[in-house]
Design an enzyme around this catalytic site. Sequence first.
Site, PDB file in Angstrom:
ATOM      1  N   LYS A  11       0.819  -1.214   0.000  1.00  0.00           N
ATOM      2  CA  LYS A  11       0.000   0.000   0.000  1.00  0.00           C
ATOM      3  C   LYS A  11       0.860   1.275   0.000  1.00  0.00           C
ATOM      4  O   LYS A  11       2.072   1.211   0.243  1.00  0.00           O
ATOM      5  CB  LYS A  11      -0.938  -0.059   1.204  1.00  0.00           C
ATOM      6  CG  LYS A  11      -1.940  -1.229   1.154  1.00  0.00           C
ATOM      7  CD  LYS A  11      -2.859  -1.195   2.379  1.00  0.00           C
ATOM      8  CE  LYS A  11      -3.927  -2.280   2.327  1.00  0.00           C
ATOM      9  NZ  LYS A  11      -4.853  -2.172   3.488  1.00  0.00           N
ATOM     10  N   TYR A  51     -12.802  -1.592  -3.009  1.00  0.00           N
ATOM     11  CA  TYR A  51     -13.238  -1.700  -1.609  1.00  0.00           C
ATOM     12  C   TYR A  51     -14.749  -1.497  -1.456  1.00  0.00           C
ATOM     13  O   TYR A  51     -15.211  -1.115  -0.373  1.00  0.00           O
ATOM     14  CB  TYR A  51     -12.475  -0.700  -0.739  1.00  0.00           C
ATOM     15  CG  TYR A  51     -11.046  -1.118  -0.443  1.00  0.00           C
ATOM     16  CD1 TYR A  51     -10.759  -2.203   0.398  1.00  0.00           C
ATOM     17  CD2 TYR A  51      -9.967  -0.431  -0.991  1.00  0.00           C
ATOM     18  CE1 TYR A  51      -9.458  -2.588   0.676  1.00  0.00           C
ATOM     19  CE2 TYR A  51      -8.645  -0.808  -0.713  1.00  0.00           C
ATOM     20  CZ  TYR A  51      -8.406  -1.888   0.122  1.00  0.00           C
ATOM     21  OH  TYR A  51      -7.113  -2.269   0.403  1.00  0.00           O
ATOM     22  N   PHE A  59     -14.942   4.333   7.959  1.00  0.00           N
ATOM     23  CA  PHE A  59     -13.568   4.593   7.512  1.00  0.00           C
ATOM     24  C   PHE A  59     -13.426   4.655   5.988  1.00  0.00           C
ATOM     25  O   PHE A  59     -12.338   4.925   5.474  1.00  0.00           O
ATOM     26  CB  PHE A  59     -12.598   3.549   8.098  1.00  0.00           C
ATOM     27  CG  PHE A  59     -12.888   2.109   7.712  1.00  0.00           C
ATOM     28  CD1 PHE A  59     -12.516   1.598   6.479  1.00  0.00           C
ATOM     29  CD2 PHE A  59     -13.542   1.261   8.600  1.00  0.00           C
ATOM     30  CE1 PHE A  59     -12.778   0.282   6.128  1.00  0.00           C
ATOM     31  CE2 PHE A  59     -13.796  -0.065   8.260  1.00  0.00           C
ATOM     32  CZ  PHE A  59     -13.413  -0.551   7.027  1.00  0.00           C
ATOM     33  N   ARG A  87      -2.421 -14.549   4.409  1.00  0.00           N
ATOM     34  CA  ARG A  87      -3.053 -13.822   5.522  1.00  0.00           C
ATOM     35  C   ARG A  87      -2.272 -14.048   6.820  1.00  0.00           C
ATOM     36  O   ARG A  87      -2.137 -13.132   7.637  1.00  0.00           O
ATOM     37  CB  ARG A  87      -4.511 -14.254   5.697  1.00  0.00           C
ATOM     38  CG  ARG A  87      -5.458 -13.866   4.560  1.00  0.00           C
ATOM     39  CD  ARG A  87      -5.737 -12.395   4.455  1.00  0.00           C
ATOM     40  NE  ARG A  87      -6.359 -11.829   5.627  1.00  0.00           N
ATOM     41  CZ  ARG A  87      -7.112 -10.718   5.618  1.00  0.00           C
ATOM     42  NH1 ARG A  87      -7.328 -10.058   4.482  1.00  0.00           N
ATOM     43  NH2 ARG A  87      -7.612 -10.257   6.719  1.00  0.00           N
ATOM     44  N   THR A  93      -5.331  -7.203  10.810  1.00  0.00           N
ATOM     45  CA  THR A  93      -5.579  -5.885  10.208  1.00  0.00           C
ATOM     46  C   THR A  93      -4.953  -4.770  11.043  1.00  0.00           C
ATOM     47  O   THR A  93      -4.355  -3.836  10.507  1.00  0.00           O
ATOM     48  CB  THR A  93      -7.103  -5.658  10.089  1.00  0.00           C
ATOM     49  OG1 THR A  93      -7.677  -6.766   9.388  1.00  0.00           O
ATOM     50  CG2 THR A  93      -7.411  -4.373   9.348  1.00  0.00           C
ATOM     51  N   ARG A 104       2.666  -6.888   8.824  1.00  0.00           N
ATOM     52  CA  ARG A 104       2.005  -5.733   9.440  1.00  0.00           C
ATOM     53  C   ARG A 104       2.645  -5.376  10.785  1.00  0.00           C
ATOM     54  O   ARG A 104       2.760  -4.200  11.128  1.00  0.00           O
ATOM     55  CB  ARG A 104       0.503  -5.992   9.557  1.00  0.00           C
ATOM     56  CG  ARG A 104      -0.210  -5.787   8.203  1.00  0.00           C
ATOM     57  CD  ARG A 104      -1.630  -6.255   8.232  1.00  0.00           C
ATOM     58  NE  ARG A 104      -2.395  -5.793   7.076  1.00  0.00           N
ATOM     59  CZ  ARG A 104      -3.593  -6.264   6.750  1.00  0.00           C
ATOM     60  NH1 ARG A 104      -4.154  -7.227   7.470  1.00  0.00           N
ATOM     61  NH2 ARG A 104      -4.232  -5.790   5.702  1.00  0.00           N
ATOM     62  N   ASN A 114      -1.913   0.102   6.973  1.00  0.00           N
ATOM     63  CA  ASN A 114      -1.374  -1.182   7.437  1.00  0.00           C
ATOM     64  C   ASN A 114      -0.531  -1.917   6.402  1.00  0.00           C
ATOM     65  O   ASN A 114      -0.430  -3.140   6.420  1.00  0.00           O
ATOM     66  CB  ASN A 114      -2.493  -2.052   8.002  1.00  0.00           C
ATOM     67  CG  ASN A 114      -3.594  -2.294   7.009  1.00  0.00           C
ATOM     68  OD1 ASN A 114      -3.470  -1.899   5.855  1.00  0.00           O
ATOM     69  ND2 ASN A 114      -4.651  -2.952   7.433  1.00  0.00           N
ATOM     70  N   HIS A 117      -2.071  -5.460   1.579  1.00  0.00           N
ATOM     71  CA  HIS A 117      -3.373  -6.112   1.395  1.00  0.00           C
ATOM     72  C   HIS A 117      -3.154  -7.583   1.092  1.00  0.00           C
ATOM     73  O   HIS A 117      -2.192  -7.938   0.411  1.00  0.00           O
ATOM     74  CB  HIS A 117      -4.111  -5.466   0.211  1.00  0.00           C
ATOM     75  CG  HIS A 117      -5.341  -6.236  -0.214  1.00  0.00           C
ATOM     76  ND1 HIS A 117      -6.545  -6.084   0.416  1.00  0.00           N
ATOM     77  CD2 HIS A 117      -5.526  -7.178  -1.179  1.00  0.00           C
ATOM     78  CE1 HIS A 117      -7.432  -6.900  -0.147  1.00  0.00           C
ATOM     79  NE2 HIS A 117      -6.841  -7.572  -1.120  1.00  0.00           N
ATOM     80  N   GLU A 128      -9.864  -9.874  -7.498  1.00  0.00           N
ATOM     81  CA  GLU A 128      -8.911  -8.774  -7.283  1.00  0.00           C
ATOM     82  C   GLU A 128      -7.738  -8.856  -8.257  1.00  0.00           C
ATOM     83  O   GLU A 128      -7.258  -7.827  -8.750  1.00  0.00           O
ATOM     84  CB  GLU A 128      -8.428  -8.805  -5.826  1.00  0.00           C
ATOM     85  CG  GLU A 128      -9.555  -8.456  -4.857  1.00  0.00           C
ATOM     86  CD  GLU A 128      -9.232  -8.714  -3.389  1.00  0.00           C
ATOM     87  OE1 GLU A 128     -10.103  -8.442  -2.546  1.00  0.00           O
ATOM     88  OE2 GLU A 128      -8.105  -9.175  -3.084  1.00  0.00           O
TER      89      GLU A 128
HETATM   90  N1  UDP Z   1      -9.519  -0.272   7.669  1.00  0.00           N
HETATM   91  C1  UDP Z   1      -9.555   0.908   8.388  1.00  0.00           C
HETATM   92  N2  UDP Z   1     -10.196   0.916   9.607  1.00  0.00           N
HETATM   93  C2  UDP Z   1     -10.793  -0.190  10.129  1.00  0.00           C
HETATM   94  C3  UDP Z   1     -10.763  -1.377   9.390  1.00  0.00           C
HETATM   95  C4  UDP Z   1     -10.124  -1.390   8.163  1.00  0.00           C
HETATM   96  O1  UDP Z   1      -9.034   1.934   7.945  1.00  0.00           O
HETATM   97  O2  UDP Z   1     -11.352  -0.114  11.239  1.00  0.00           O
HETATM   98  C5  UDP Z   1      -8.838  -0.295   6.360  1.00  0.00           C
HETATM   99  C6  UDP Z   1      -7.474  -1.002   6.413  1.00  0.00           C
HETATM  100  O3  UDP Z   1      -6.598  -0.362   5.489  1.00  0.00           O
HETATM  101  C7  UDP Z   1      -7.847  -2.398   5.971  1.00  0.00           C
HETATM  102  C8  UDP Z   1      -8.874  -2.106   4.892  1.00  0.00           C
HETATM  103  O4  UDP Z   1      -9.620  -1.002   5.421  1.00  0.00           O
HETATM  104  O5  UDP Z   1      -6.724  -3.127   5.502  1.00  0.00           O
HETATM  105  C9  UDP Z   1      -9.819  -3.247   4.576  1.00  0.00           C
HETATM  106  O6  UDP Z   1     -10.415  -3.703   5.793  1.00  0.00           O
HETATM  107  P1  UDP Z   1     -10.562  -5.251   6.093  1.00  0.00           P
HETATM  108  O7  UDP Z   1     -11.444  -5.370   7.286  1.00  0.00           O
HETATM  109  O8  UDP Z   1     -10.965  -5.964   4.844  1.00  0.00           O
HETATM  110  O9  UDP Z   1      -9.090  -5.683   6.554  1.00  0.00           O
HETATM  111  P2  UDP Z   1      -7.979  -6.590   5.839  1.00  0.00           P
HETATM  112  O10 UDP Z   1      -8.698  -7.655   5.062  1.00  0.00           O
HETATM  113  O11 UDP Z   1      -7.163  -5.659   4.959  1.00  0.00           O
HETATM  114  O12 UDP Z   1      -7.150  -7.146   6.960  1.00  0.00           O
HETATM  115 MG    MG Z   2     -10.223  -7.547   3.718  1.00  0.00          MG
END
Ligand code: UDP
Ligand code: MG
Length: 139
Positions: A11, A51, A59, A87, A93, A104, A114, A117, A128
């Site tokens: 990112k 997204y 957010f 993952r 996250t 992360r 973070n 992705h 994707e």
């Molecule tokens: N995100 C955020 N605030 C939150 C949760 C998610 O800004 O409370 C952002 C963060 O960049 C995250 C992305 O939104 O990676 C997608 O969220 P997701 O829950 O899908 O998390 P991921 O799959 O990336 O772990």
């Molecule tokens: Mg996600």
Amino acid sequence: MATNRTFTMLKPDAVEKGHIGAILEKISASGFRIVAMKLTQMTVADAETFYAIHKERPFFPDLVQYMTRGPIVAAILEKDNAVEDFRTLIGATNPEDAAEGTIRKLYAESISENAVHGSDSDENAAIEGAFHFSGREKF
Ligand code: UDP
Ligand code: MG
């Protein structure tokens, strides 16, 4: 049926801080083969589509701003059990909850910024990957 490809983005925060090399090294050392990769920048429309599942979340506007503010590295990766293992490699996250040694934990700033992705299912990995790459760009 489980497939063996996942999709990732390094990112904008990770690219800005010069962490492309270190993160790719960790990905390679963890056994992932790079099937496709490029430096690119998402438009607002791209990020809103990518997204879309989060569009009602508070957010979302900040997420779109963050993901479009600079270049990213997009890549398709191959390995046995790719989605789940990637993952695990990236960690939770929120970097505060991420396990020691995960990408992360090492490189993320916050739950928002973070660093990386990783697709959350085989179905989303295919969607994707196809969002960012044509068939001619995959090896
Ligand atoms: N995100 C955020 N605030 C939150 C949760 C998610 O800004 O409370 C952002 C963060 O960049 C995250 C992305 O939104 O990676 C997608 O969220 P997701 O829950 O899908 O998390 P991921 O799959 O990336 O772990
Ligand atoms: Mg996600």
